[in-house]
Design a protein around this motif. Structure first.
Motif, PDB file in Angstrom:
ATOM      1  N   LYS A  17       0.801  -1.178  -0.111  1.00 17.28           N
ATOM      2  CA  LYS A  17       0.036  -0.088  -0.075  1.00 17.28           C
ATOM      3  C   LYS A  17       1.023   1.218   0.017  1.00 17.28           C
ATOM      4  CE  LYS A  17      -3.938   2.006   2.286  1.00 17.28           C
ATOM      5  NZ  LYS A  17      -4.896   2.005   3.351  1.00 17.28           N
ATOM      6  N   ARG A  18       0.620   1.975  -0.876  1.00 22.01           N
ATOM      7  CA  ARG A  18       1.370   3.395  -0.775  1.00 22.01           C
ATOM      8  C   ARG A  18       0.787   4.650  -0.345  1.00 22.01           C
ATOM      9  NH1 ARG A  18       3.864   3.816  -7.049  1.00 22.01           N
ATOM     10  NH2 ARG A  18       5.640   4.828  -5.756  1.00 22.01           N
ATOM     11  N   ARG A  19       1.538   5.223   0.369  1.00 21.50           N
ATOM     12  CA  ARG A  19       0.787   6.482   0.975  1.00 21.50           C
ATOM     13  C   ARG A  19       1.960   7.798   0.895  1.00 21.50           C
ATOM     14  NH1 ARG A  19      -0.015   2.621   5.305  1.00 21.50           N
ATOM     15  NH2 ARG A  19      -2.201   2.600   5.758  1.00 21.50           N
ATOM     16  N   SER A  20       1.446   8.651   0.420  1.00 21.93           N
ATOM     17  CA  SER A  20       2.268   9.809  -0.026  1.00 21.93           C
ATOM     18  C   SER A  20       2.954  10.301   1.099  1.00 21.93           C
ATOM     19  CB  SER A  20       1.396  10.927  -0.600  1.00 21.93           C
ATOM     20  OG  SER A  20       2.080  12.032  -0.900  1.00 21.93           O
ATOM     21  N   GLY A  21       4.296  10.351   1.033  1.00 20.89           N
ATOM     22  CA  GLY A  21       5.148  10.900   2.049  1.00 20.89           C
ATOM     23  C   GLY A  21       5.240  10.031   3.235  1.00 20.89           C
TER      24      GLY A  21
END
Length: 377
Positions: free
Chosen positions: A63-67
């Motif tokens: 899962k990608r989360r910005s920052g």
């Protein structure tokens, strides 16, 4: 990355990262390396890395989360049949390898694993190809006894650094915290050097290869230098000649072998050593032949010691030697590898066994030798 593959680079990277996730290198809840690290590792563009990671996200593995980076959220179950381990052997010589291989095979079988064996035949390119072939199968982990040169396989080093289970045997990789099982070569050589020095041998010859050097051979050389440095007869540079240009795989190249034997004979005539030491079994057999051709007898005229066992030679040609505990090395190497695969605690990442001295009567005190024939050469 294998640029010759027909698969796009991003797909190769995706498959590599997926393998690491499923094997637990990046466990659930952990973050995979950031983009800049992956760009540097794979030597590709940012877009290529993004496409690879996006594919992992589409499959629900990360899962990608910005920052905040990219977190592993799922691992696929490895197939139940994935019980393959890889073994890369530099080769099998008369002095080392047979018992080691049998021990590794029996330990794997007892643990329910099958072994895929590849031989590098002392060739760096073949070793690298063998490692890549095993990774492509894929195997769960790799055991490797490196070739008789400094360790250069960057692909395997990368796998070690990223946590892929690898156990190195016999020759350590300097500067890399890998799992290792082998002999304490320095300690063993130091004990032999002291034995030889205490017997009154102040003029010795520790015969080495001209081009081959690795951790084990270097440890043997350092031990002799250190022990003799604390005597009244420190070794001069010419006491450790690097003159042998063939190795055991070239033993049937009669012309080249003859030249090596002649080099040893020249060394004996020039230096009149009371004791010769072969840095390994192959060189010691050449020394024995050179001594015989000069009309000298072991140990009456010149003493002889050789690293690594010579159990396959006739009793009349055997010399004092050290025997490595191949059975325990093989057993512990597999045990360490399986602990790494199963993410079990590992108390000791490096296991070093002492070697056993075998007395075949070729090392005697100098006051029991005759020196007239040696000095008449």
């Amino acid at each position: 990355m294998r640029t010759q593959s027909q698969k796009p680079l991003y797909e190769q990277i995706y498959e590599d990262l997926k393998r690491r996730i499923n094997e637990g290198k990046y466990p659930i809840g952990a973050k995979i390396p950031p983009e800049h690290a992956l760009i540097a590792e794979y030597n590709v563009s940012r877009i290529t890395i993004q496409k690879a990671v996006n594919q992992l996200a589409v499959e629900g593995l990360v899962k990608r989360r910005s920052g905040q980076g990219t977190t592993v959220i799922h691992q696929e179950e490895l197939p139940a049949s994935n019980t393959l381990l890889g073994l890369v052997m530099s080769g099998l010589s008369e002095s080392y390898g047979d018992d080691l291989l049998r021990s590794i095979c029996s330990t794997c079988e007892a643990a329910g694993y099958s072994l895929v064996i590849k031989f590098a035949n002392e060739d760096q390119r073949h070793e690298e190809e063998a490692v890549r072939a095993l990774l492509a199968i894929p195997v769960r982990g790799i055991l490797i006894s490196p070739i008789q040169r400094s360790f250069y396989d960057q692909a395997l080093v990368k796998e070690i650094l990223t946590g892929f289970p690898v156990t190195v045997l016999d020759k350590e990789i300097t500067g890399i915290d890998s799992l290792f099982v082998g002999t304490n070569h320095y300690q063993a050589a130091a004990e032999v050097a002291k034995r030889i020095s205490d017997a009154g041998h102040h003029r010795i010859g520790l015969i080495n290869y001209a081009e081959i050097m690795n951790f084990s051979l270097d440890a043997r050389n350092r031990a002799f230098k250190d022990i003799y440095a604390h005597t009244n007869f420190p070794l001069k540079a010419d006491a450790i000649p690097f003159i042998i240009r063939t190795a055991y795989l070239q033993r049937n190249n009669h012309a080249a072998v003859t030249e090596d034997i002649d080099r040893i004979k020249v060394f004996i005539r020039r230096n009149h050593p009371t004791c010769l030491i072969g840095i390994d079994n192959y060189i010691t057999t050449l020394i024995y032949e050179a001594v015989t051709q000069l009309g000298l007898q072991v140990p009456q005229d010149i003493c002889l010691f050789g690293f690594d066992s010579n159990h396959s030679t006739p009793p009349s040609l055997r010399y004092d030697t050290l025997v490595q505990n191949e059975q325990m090395i093989g057993k512990d190497a597999v045990t360490l590898l399986l602990k790494a695969i199963n993410h079990e605690p590992i108390d000791k990442r490096a296991i070093r066994y002492p070697a056993q001295f075998v007395d075949n009567g070729t090392l005697i005190p100098t006051n029991q030798m005759r020196t007239d024939r040696l000095f008449s050469l």
